[in-house]
Design an enzyme around this catalytic site. Structure first.
Site, mmCIF file in Angstrom:
data_model
loop_
_atom_site.group_PDB
_atom_site.id
_atom_site.type_symbol
_atom_site.label_atom_id
_atom_site.label_comp_id
_atom_site.label_asym_id
_atom_site.label_seq_id
_atom_site.Cartn_x
_atom_site.Cartn_y
_atom_site.Cartn_z
ATOM 1 N N ALA A 59 0.597 -1.318 0.090
ATOM 2 C CA ALA A 59 -0.015 0.229 0.096
ATOM 3 C C ALA A 59 0.459 0.845 -0.013
ATOM 4 O O ALA A 59 2.272 0.900 0.295
ATOM 5 C CB ALA A 59 -1.059 0.285 0.792
ATOM 6 N N TYR A 60 0.425 2.341 -0.546
ATOM 7 C CA TYR A 60 1.061 3.475 0.257
ATOM 8 C C TYR A 60 0.872 4.102 1.616
ATOM 9 O O TYR A 60 -0.932 4.158 1.992
ATOM 10 C CB TYR A 60 0.495 4.884 -0.900
ATOM 11 C CG TYR A 60 1.084 6.488 -0.991
ATOM 12 C CD1 TYR A 60 1.801 6.715 -2.085
ATOM 13 C CD2 TYR A 60 0.716 6.402 0.665
ATOM 14 C CE1 TYR A 60 2.350 7.845 -2.178
ATOM 15 C CE2 TYR A 60 0.865 7.771 0.296
ATOM 16 C CZ TYR A 60 2.110 8.732 -0.665
ATOM 17 O OH TYR A 60 2.873 9.626 -0.681
ATOM 18 N N THR A 100 -7.050 -0.673 6.319
ATOM 19 C CA THR A 100 -7.156 0.829 7.271
ATOM 20 C C THR A 100 -8.254 0.971 9.100
ATOM 21 O O THR A 100 -9.388 1.321 8.041
ATOM 22 C CB THR A 100 -6.720 1.642 7.536
ATOM 23 O OG1 THR A 100 -6.042 2.556 8.304
ATOM 24 C CG2 THR A 100 -6.853 2.443 5.973
ATOM 25 N N ASP A 101 -8.093 1.313 9.853
ATOM 26 C CA ASP A 101 -8.772 1.725 10.961
ATOM 27 C C ASP A 101 -9.097 3.676 10.715
ATOM 28 O O ASP A 101 -10.493 4.606 10.736
ATOM 29 C CB ASP A 101 -8.450 2.092 12.029
ATOM 30 C CG ASP A 101 -7.131 2.813 12.020
ATOM 31 O OD1 ASP A 101 -6.264 1.732 11.049
ATOM 32 O OD2 ASP A 101 -6.675 3.782 13.216
ATOM 33 N N TYR A 124 -5.030 9.522 2.926
ATOM 34 C CA TYR A 124 -4.810 8.403 2.729
ATOM 35 C C TYR A 124 -5.836 7.300 2.956
ATOM 36 O O TYR A 124 -6.089 6.449 2.030
ATOM 37 C CB TYR A 124 -3.927 8.213 3.597
ATOM 38 C CG TYR A 124 -3.581 6.517 4.570
ATOM 39 C CD1 TYR A 124 -2.887 5.931 3.524
ATOM 40 C CD2 TYR A 124 -4.311 5.958 5.381
ATOM 41 C CE1 TYR A 124 -2.577 3.989 3.912
ATOM 42 C CE2 TYR A 124 -4.183 4.633 5.638
ATOM 43 C CZ TYR A 124 -3.290 3.720 5.420
ATOM 44 O OH TYR A 124 -2.966 2.837 5.594
ATOM 45 N N TRP A 149 -2.949 0.698 13.650
ATOM 46 C CA TRP A 149 -1.545 1.056 14.428
ATOM 47 C C TRP A 149 -0.759 -0.105 14.430
ATOM 48 O O TRP A 149 -0.225 -0.679 15.788
ATOM 49 C CB TRP A 149 -2.038 0.980 15.944
ATOM 50 C CG TRP A 149 -3.051 2.673 16.071
ATOM 51 C CD1 TRP A 149 -3.805 3.386 15.379
ATOM 52 C CD2 TRP A 149 -3.091 3.390 17.137
ATOM 53 N NE1 TRP A 149 -4.562 4.022 15.884
ATOM 54 C CE2 TRP A 149 -3.750 4.319 17.382
ATOM 55 C CE3 TRP A 149 -2.543 2.935 19.046
ATOM 56 C CZ2 TRP A 149 -4.441 5.350 18.280
ATOM 57 C CZ3 TRP A 149 -2.604 4.127 19.934
ATOM 58 C CH2 TRP A 149 -3.697 5.355 19.483
HETATM 59 N N1 NAP Z 1 1.108 0.751 8.642
HETATM 60 C C1 NAP Z 1 0.200 1.106 10.053
HETATM 61 O O1 NAP Z 1 -0.101 1.805 11.049
HETATM 62 C C2 NAP Z 1 -1.398 0.534 9.253
HETATM 63 C C3 NAP Z 1 -2.792 1.249 9.692
HETATM 64 C C4 NAP Z 1 -3.678 -0.031 9.586
HETATM 65 C C5 NAP Z 1 -4.027 -0.605 8.567
HETATM 66 N N2 NAP Z 1 -2.317 -0.533 7.663
HETATM 67 C C6 NAP Z 1 -2.502 -1.136 6.190
HETATM 68 O O2 NAP Z 1 -2.303 -2.948 6.496
HETATM 69 C C7 NAP Z 1 -1.547 -2.948 5.459
HETATM 70 C C8 NAP Z 1 0.484 -2.924 5.481
HETATM 71 O O3 NAP Z 1 0.875 -2.210 6.214
HETATM 72 P P1 NAP Z 1 2.487 -1.415 6.148
HETATM 73 O O4 NAP Z 1 2.039 -1.170 7.449
HETATM 74 O O5 NAP Z 1 3.446 -3.055 6.159
HETATM 75 O O6 NAP Z 1 3.167 -1.249 5.180
HETATM 76 P P2 NAP Z 1 4.444 -0.916 4.550
HETATM 77 O O7 NAP Z 1 5.549 -1.313 5.808
HETATM 78 O O8 NAP Z 1 4.335 0.853 4.656
HETATM 79 O O9 NAP Z 1 5.005 -1.404 3.239
HETATM 80 C C9 NAP Z 1 4.231 -1.618 1.764
HETATM 81 C C10 NAP Z 1 4.343 -2.198 1.306
HETATM 82 O O10 NAP Z 1 4.466 -1.895 -0.067
HETATM 83 C C11 NAP Z 1 4.966 -1.439 -1.123
HETATM 84 N N3 NAP Z 1 4.464 -0.940 -2.022
HETATM 85 C C12 NAP Z 1 4.358 0.619 -2.184
HETATM 86 N N4 NAP Z 1 4.166 1.208 -3.321
HETATM 87 C C13 NAP Z 1 4.282 -0.049 -4.304
HETATM 88 C C14 NAP Z 1 4.055 -0.268 -5.328
HETATM 89 N N5 NAP Z 1 3.961 1.576 -6.484
HETATM 90 N N6 NAP Z 1 4.142 -1.830 -6.071
HETATM 91 C C15 NAP Z 1 4.730 -2.710 -5.329
HETATM 92 N N7 NAP Z 1 4.774 -2.259 -4.073
HETATM 93 C C16 NAP Z 1 4.431 -1.056 -3.523
HETATM 94 C C17 NAP Z 1 6.140 -1.829 -0.137
HETATM 95 O O11 NAP Z 1 7.316 -1.830 -1.028
HETATM 96 P P3 NAP Z 1 9.380 -0.841 -0.557
HETATM 97 O O12 NAP Z 1 9.099 -2.240 -0.002
HETATM 98 O O13 NAP Z 1 9.153 -1.355 -1.944
HETATM 99 O O14 NAP Z 1 8.699 0.474 -0.324
HETATM 100 C C18 NAP Z 1 6.570 -1.845 0.748
HETATM 101 O O15 NAP Z 1 6.640 -3.841 0.890
HETATM 102 C C19 NAP Z 1 -1.562 -2.001 3.777
HETATM 103 O O16 NAP Z 1 -2.524 -2.124 3.603
HETATM 104 C C20 NAP Z 1 -1.728 -0.946 5.261
HETATM 105 O O17 NAP Z 1 -2.590 0.109 4.348
HETATM 106 C C21 NAP Z 1 -2.106 0.107 8.310
#
Ligand code: NAP
Length: 295
Positions: A59-60, A100-101, A124, A149
């Site tokens: 995700a972005y 996400t939340d 977002y 989170w």
């Molecule tokens: N972080 C939070 O607090 C949170 C909270 C609730 C829900 N979420 C959701 O949980 C999920 C996982 O989140 P996370 O925190 O693990 O995310 P993250 O650490 O930011 O990792 C995102 C991944 O997406 C890849 N990505 C981004 N742009 C891309 C593109 N154009 N093409 C292919 N891959 C791409 C990144 O690749 P690179 O390794 O190359 O950068 C990375 O591997 C997501 O759906 C997010 O929205 C996150």
């Protein structure tokens, strides 16, 4: 089963990669090989991998930067999931997508149920909601896991920011009026495999809230992180953690005040009992401290 994991180098994806091996053969292309911002790359990648299960942990995720980069956030968070879902429907594949939340406005004090209306307060959240809708409206067998989170011992997240600030500063000021449930990648990855097993057996999916039990504020989470770091003898400079209000910490993107999920569906339909957020934090701090010990 042939599984295609997207986002395998993110905080969740890194842990999921190992866990998904319990269910089948996992292909985990990098962003260079499979770019979600480019539809041609997505279609080419899908046709080459021909997966039976797509797991989209990519995700972005830069919430503040998304305010200025709506187009790219929309491509990755909304358009790409739509293409994944279309492909899955046409090829009888299943899709697990994460959300996400931040799809909620966070008003009101009760935990959010899956059936509650989603009204994001930032770009977002809007793009993630559009991704959910595209997946939900497709004919693909799908599961959308919303979490909150998210953090890990690696990656860019609140826990790592707090540990850095606590090392550098005597006082840290942390927002106290946003509440949620900090969810570590190790737990969500393991729970995702259990959820997937039940989903694949019964093909009963849809939206599902998955987070740890209990509730805290960012301030409470920071206190627990710092207390845990002290217990593990990590070198810290911090002497005071000050609770502040959101209005005293302006950010480009607005945040929901209440990010707490109702976890009834997770417990009753998927038989997953989440740990309390405090208990789930310990292994992450252990991992962080172990890595800090190494030269
Ligand atoms: N972080 C939070 O607090 C949170 C909270 C609730 C829900 N979420 C959701 O949980 C999920 C996982 O989140 P996370 O925190 O693990 O995310 P993250 O650490 O930011 O990792 C995102 C991944 O997406 C890849 N990505 C981004 N742009 C891309 C593109 N154009 N093409 C292919 N891959 C791409 C990144 O690749 P690179 O390794 O190359 O950068 C990375 O591997 C997501 O759906 C997010 O929205 C996150």
């Amino acid at each position: 089963m042939d599984i295609l994991l997207l986002g395998a180098y993110g905080q969740l994806g890194r842990v999921l990669h190992g866990k998904l091996a319990q269910l089948g053969d996992v292909a985990a292309p990098s962003r260079m090989e499979f770019d979600l911002a480019r539809e041609d790359s997505v279609r080419r990648g899908l046709n080459a991998a021909r997966p039976e299960l797509i797991v989209n942990a990519a995700a972005y995720t830069d919430v503040d930067r998304a305010e200025k980069e709506r187009d790219v956030a929309q491509k990755i968070n909304a358009h790409a999931p739509a293409v994944l879902a279309q492909w899955a429907a046409a090829h009888d594949a299943a899709l697990l997508h994460y959300s996400t939340d931040y799809v909620f406005d966070g008003k009101g004090r009760t935990p959010h149920r899956e059936s509650d209306p989603a009204e994001p307060v930032n770009i977002y959240g809007e793009t993630k909601r559009a991704g959910e809708v595209a997946v939900a409206e497709s004919r693909a067998a799908h599961l959308i896991i919303r979490t909150s989170w998210l953090y890990d011992a690696q990656g860019a997240n609140f826990l790592r920011t707090i540990l850095r600030l606590a090392k550098e500063r005597k006082t840290v000021r942390i927002v106290e009026d946003q509440i949620g449930a900090p969810t570590p990648a190790w737990w969500l990855a393991g729970a995702s495999v259990e959820i997937l097993q039940r989903f694949l057996e019964r093909r009963r999916g849809g939206l599902l809230h998955a987070a740890t039990a209990g509730t805290t504020s960012w301030y409470g989470f920071a206190q627990a992180i710092i207390d845990g770091a002290r217990d593990r003898q990590l070198p810290l400079s911090v002497e005071e953690i000050k609770p502040i209000a959101t209005r005293d910490y302006p950010t480009p993107a607005a945040r929901p005040e209440n990010s707490v999920f109702d976890l009834t569906r997770l417990r009753t339909e998927f038989d997953v009992n989440p740990p309390h957020w405090r208990d789930a934090l310990s292994p992450v701090l252990d991992e962080f401290a172990d890595a800090a010990d190494k030269p």
